[in-house]
Design an enzyme around this catalytic site. Sequence first.
Site, PDB file in Angstrom:
ATOM      1  N   GLN A   1       0.888  -1.212   0.132  1.00  0.00           N
ATOM      2  CA  GLN A   1      -0.133   0.002   0.108  1.00  0.00           C
ATOM      3  C   GLN A   1       1.003   1.134  -0.030  1.00  0.00           C
ATOM      4  O   GLN A   1       2.134   1.200   0.379  1.00  0.00           O
ATOM      5  CB  GLN A   1      -1.019   0.023   1.396  1.00  0.00           C
ATOM      6  CG  GLN A   1      -0.393  -0.109   2.442  1.00  0.00           C
ATOM      7  CD  GLN A   1      -0.398   1.379   3.339  1.00  0.00           C
ATOM      8  OE1 GLN A   1      -0.308   1.387   4.470  1.00  0.00           O
ATOM      9  NE2 GLN A   1      -0.901   2.348   2.686  1.00  0.00           N
ATOM     10  N   CYS A   2       0.175   2.198  -0.204  1.00  0.00           N
ATOM     11  CA  CYS A   2       0.823   3.679  -0.259  1.00  0.00           C
ATOM     12  C   CYS A   2      -0.313   4.607  -0.017  1.00  0.00           C
ATOM     13  O   CYS A   2      -1.224   4.430   0.583  1.00  0.00           O
ATOM     14  CB  CYS A   2       1.746   3.941  -1.691  1.00  0.00           C
ATOM     15  SG  CYS A   2       0.641   4.151  -3.100  1.00  0.00           S
ATOM     16  N   ARG A   3       0.087   5.709  -0.535  1.00  0.00           N
ATOM     17  CA  ARG A   3      -1.190   6.893  -0.355  1.00  0.00           C
ATOM     18  C   ARG A   3      -2.437   6.802  -1.258  1.00  0.00           C
ATOM     19  O   ARG A   3      -3.410   6.710  -0.869  1.00  0.00           O
ATOM     20  CB  ARG A   3      -0.381   8.251  -0.785  1.00  0.00           C
ATOM     21  CG  ARG A   3      -1.433   9.616  -0.711  1.00  0.00           C
ATOM     22  CD  ARG A   3      -0.742  10.727  -0.512  1.00  0.00           C
ATOM     23  NE  ARG A   3      -1.594  11.899  -0.250  1.00  0.00           N
ATOM     24  CZ  ARG A   3      -2.200  12.581  -1.377  1.00  0.00           C
ATOM     25  NH1 ARG A   3      -2.005  12.336  -2.573  1.00  0.00           N
ATOM     26  NH2 ARG A   3      -3.060  13.656  -0.845  1.00  0.00           N
TER      27      ARG A   3
ATOM     28  N   ILE B   1      -3.905   4.473   1.323  1.00  0.00           N
ATOM     29  CA  ILE B   1      -4.422   5.065   2.593  1.00  0.00           C
ATOM     30  C   ILE B   1      -5.573   6.228   2.252  1.00  0.00           C
ATOM     31  O   ILE B   1      -6.409   6.370   3.315  1.00  0.00           O
ATOM     32  CB  ILE B   1      -3.451   5.874   3.412  1.00  0.00           C
ATOM     33  CG1 ILE B   1      -3.723   5.489   4.821  1.00  0.00           C
ATOM     34  CG2 ILE B   1      -3.107   7.050   3.146  1.00  0.00           C
ATOM     35  CD1 ILE B   1      -2.523   5.640   6.031  1.00  0.00           C
TER      36      ILE B   1
END
Length: 104
Positions: free
Chosen positions: A61-63, A90
């Site tokens: 995951q990332c932004r 996120i």
Amino acid sequence: MREVTVQELKSKIDANEDFQLIDVRETFEYEVSNLGGLNIPLSGILLEADKVAKDKPVIIQCRSGKRSAQAVMLLEQQGYTNLANLQGGILAWQAEIDSAIDVY
């Protein structure tokens, strides 16, 4: 590329499933808010690939889902077959699961 939704991730967390969550954002981003995953910034994902599990599912995951998709592609080129990208990152988690989490 396999993808999971934030709802699927929350179900896995709630069910205490055995998987690894990796956050490929920069350290300063991770410090603002995170979902408890292992922080390996995208720039170092190949250097630290030994920290990525091969024996269980891995969600990256990332932004927003873009950097994590890059990480999945880079690792798949190294032979990984157990990876999934978190759709929307996120930001999606904040919008759909936990509105109290800080995003930037």
